[in-house]
Scaffold this motif. Structure first.
Motif, PDB file in Angstrom:
ATOM      1  N   ILE A  39       1.593  16.615  15.025  1.00 52.01           N
ATOM      2  CA  ILE A  39       1.648  15.199  14.648  1.00 52.01           C
ATOM      3  C   ILE A  39       0.331  14.516  15.006  1.00 52.01           C
ATOM      4  O   ILE A  39      -0.217  14.718  16.096  1.00 52.01           O
ATOM      5  CB  ILE A  39       2.820  14.486  15.367  1.00 52.01           C
ATOM      6  CG1 ILE A  39       4.157  15.133  15.009  1.00 52.01           C
ATOM      7  CG2 ILE A  39       2.832  12.991  15.043  1.00 52.01           C
ATOM      8  CD1 ILE A  39       4.553  15.009  13.555  1.00 52.01           C
ATOM      9  N   VAL A  40      -0.167  13.709  14.070  1.00 53.09           N
ATOM     10  CA  VAL A  40      -1.360  12.887  14.298  1.00 53.09           C
ATOM     11  C   VAL A  40      -1.020  11.452  13.907  1.00 53.09           C
ATOM     12  O   VAL A  40      -0.033  11.201  13.223  1.00 53.09           O
ATOM     13  CB  VAL A  40      -2.574  13.388  13.471  1.00 53.09           C
ATOM     14  CG1 VAL A  40      -2.991  14.769  13.924  1.00 53.09           C
ATOM     15  CG2 VAL A  40      -2.277  13.370  11.993  1.00 53.09           C
ATOM     16  N   THR A  41      -1.833  10.522  14.330  1.00 52.41           N
ATOM     17  CA  THR A  41      -1.634   9.118  13.972  1.00 52.41           C
ATOM     18  C   THR A  41      -2.589   8.762  12.856  1.00 52.41           C
ATOM     19  O   THR A  41      -3.807   8.934  12.989  1.00 52.41           O
ATOM     20  CB  THR A  41      -1.881   8.203  15.187  1.00 52.41           C
ATOM     21  OG1 THR A  41      -1.016   8.619  16.249  1.00 52.41           O
ATOM     22  CG2 THR A  41      -1.603   6.748  14.831  1.00 52.41           C
ATOM     23  N   ARG A  42      -2.021   8.306  11.734  1.00 49.58           N
ATOM     24  CA  ARG A  42      -2.839   7.904  10.596  1.00 49.58           C
ATOM     25  C   ARG A  42      -3.554   6.595  10.895  1.00 49.58           C
ATOM     26  O   ARG A  42      -3.227   5.884  11.848  1.00 49.58           O
ATOM     27  CB  ARG A  42      -1.931   7.713   9.368  1.00 49.58           C
ATOM     28  CG  ARG A  42      -2.072   8.763   8.365  1.00 49.58           C
ATOM     29  CD  ARG A  42      -1.252   8.639   7.137  1.00 49.58           C
ATOM     30  NE  ARG A  42      -0.607   7.365   6.888  1.00 49.58           N
ATOM     31  CZ  ARG A  42       0.318   7.189   5.949  1.00 49.58           C
ATOM     32  NH1 ARG A  42       0.691   8.191   5.198  1.00 49.58           N
ATOM     33  NH2 ARG A  42       0.871   6.024   5.767  1.00 49.58           N
ATOM     34  N   PHE A  43      -4.505   6.243  10.060  1.00 47.37           N
ATOM     35  CA  PHE A  43      -5.277   5.008  10.218  1.00 47.37           C
ATOM     36  C   PHE A  43      -4.405   3.761  10.204  1.00 47.37           C
ATOM     37  O   PHE A  43      -4.774   2.743  10.753  1.00 47.37           O
ATOM     38  CB  PHE A  43      -6.341   4.902   9.116  1.00 47.37           C
ATOM     39  CG  PHE A  43      -5.780   5.078   7.734  1.00 47.37           C
ATOM     40  CD1 PHE A  43      -5.276   4.015   7.027  1.00 47.37           C
ATOM     41  CD2 PHE A  43      -5.729   6.344   7.164  1.00 47.37           C
ATOM     42  CE1 PHE A  43      -4.745   4.182   5.761  1.00 47.37           C
ATOM     43  CE2 PHE A  43      -5.203   6.526   5.890  1.00 47.37           C
ATOM     44  CZ  PHE A  43      -4.695   5.442   5.197  1.00 47.37           C
ATOM     45  N   ASP A  44      -3.210   3.851   9.581  1.00 45.95           N
ATOM     46  CA  ASP A  44      -2.301   2.698   9.532  1.00 45.95           C
ATOM     47  C   ASP A  44      -1.280   2.715  10.674  1.00 45.95           C
ATOM     48  O   ASP A  44      -0.373   1.898  10.703  1.00 45.95           O
ATOM     49  CB  ASP A  44      -1.579   2.638   8.184  1.00 45.95           C
ATOM     50  CG  ASP A  44      -0.727   3.869   7.907  1.00 45.95           C
ATOM     51  OD1 ASP A  44      -0.684   4.783   8.749  1.00 45.95           O
ATOM     52  OD2 ASP A  44      -0.109   3.913   6.834  1.00 45.95           O
ATOM     53  N   GLY A  45      -1.438   3.654  11.615  1.00 42.97           N
ATOM     54  CA  GLY A  45      -0.566   3.712  12.775  1.00 42.97           C
ATOM     55  C   GLY A  45       0.647   4.615  12.616  1.00 42.97           C
ATOM     56  O   GLY A  45       1.356   4.859  13.591  1.00 42.97           O
ATOM     57  N   GLN A  46       0.917   5.116  11.417  1.00 42.68           N
ATOM     58  CA  GLN A  46       2.076   5.981  11.203  1.00 42.68           C
ATOM     59  C   GLN A  46       1.810   7.371  11.758  1.00 42.68           C
ATOM     60  O   GLN A  46       0.693   7.874  11.697  1.00 42.68           O
ATOM     61  CB  GLN A  46       2.411   6.087   9.721  1.00 42.68           C
ATOM     62  CG  GLN A  46       3.091   4.863   9.166  1.00 42.68           C
ATOM     63  CD  GLN A  46       3.707   5.159   7.805  1.00 42.68           C
ATOM     64  OE1 GLN A  46       3.195   5.968   7.055  1.00 42.68           O
ATOM     65  NE2 GLN A  46       4.807   4.503   7.520  1.00 42.68           N
ATOM     66  N   LYS A  47       2.868   7.974  12.279  1.00 40.80           N
ATOM     67  CA  LYS A  47       2.789   9.345  12.788  1.00 40.80           C
ATOM     68  C   LYS A  47       3.153  10.290  11.649  1.00 40.80           C
ATOM     69  O   LYS A  47       4.193  10.146  11.019  1.00 40.80           O
ATOM     70  CB  LYS A  47       3.769   9.545  13.950  1.00 40.80           C
ATOM     71  CG  LYS A  47       3.589   8.570  15.090  1.00 40.80           C
ATOM     72  CD  LYS A  47       2.466   8.980  15.969  1.00 40.80           C
ATOM     73  CE  LYS A  47       2.420   8.061  17.196  1.00 40.80           C
ATOM     74  NZ  LYS A  47       1.214   8.190  17.920  1.00 40.80           N
ATOM     75  N   VAL A  48       2.269  11.237  11.364  1.00 41.90           N
ATOM     76  CA  VAL A  48       2.482  12.219  10.298  1.00 41.90           C
ATOM     77  C   VAL A  48       1.973  13.574  10.780  1.00 41.90           C
ATOM     78  O   VAL A  48       1.212  13.658  11.735  1.00 41.90           O
ATOM     79  CB  VAL A  48       1.757  11.824   8.985  1.00 41.90           C
ATOM     80  CG1 VAL A  48       2.285  10.519   8.417  1.00 41.90           C
ATOM     81  CG2 VAL A  48       0.256  11.725   9.205  1.00 41.90           C
TER      82      VAL A  48
END
Length: 92
Positions: A39-48
């Motif tokens: 899991i990483v944090t996208r630029f918009d704050g979502q975890k994907v």
């Protein structure tokens, strides 16, 4: 781009880009499957997952590519990929 002259022309820039893409592709291909499930944090704050992030980047690139193709066509130009496909079809 390291090693690229400040006054580099289009052929040098294209070659450097191709080389950079080949290197990064090889690095990503060498990663184990677990790397892409983390899991990483996208630029918009979502975890994907990393794989979802790669897919997002790919879709974003395709959007820009479509825009560039549209601009070329509006100027009366045929994109290079279309020219190659049409030439291949004509050669059949």
């Amino acid at each position: 781009m390291s090693g690229l002259a400040a006054d580099a022309g289009a052929p040098e820039l294209a070659a450097a880009l191709r080389n950079s893409l080949e290197e990064r592709t090889a690095q990503l291909a060498a990663q184990p499957a677990e790397f892409y499930s983390r899991i990483v944090t996208r630029f918009d704050g979502q975890k994907v997952t990393r794989l979802e992030m790669v897919q997002t980047i790919k879709e974003h690139e395709l959007t820009h590519r479509a825009q560039l193709f549209l601009y070329l066509r509006l100027k009366g130009m045929v994109p290079a990929t279309t020219r190659r496909r049409l030439a291949k079809q004509a050669g059949k």
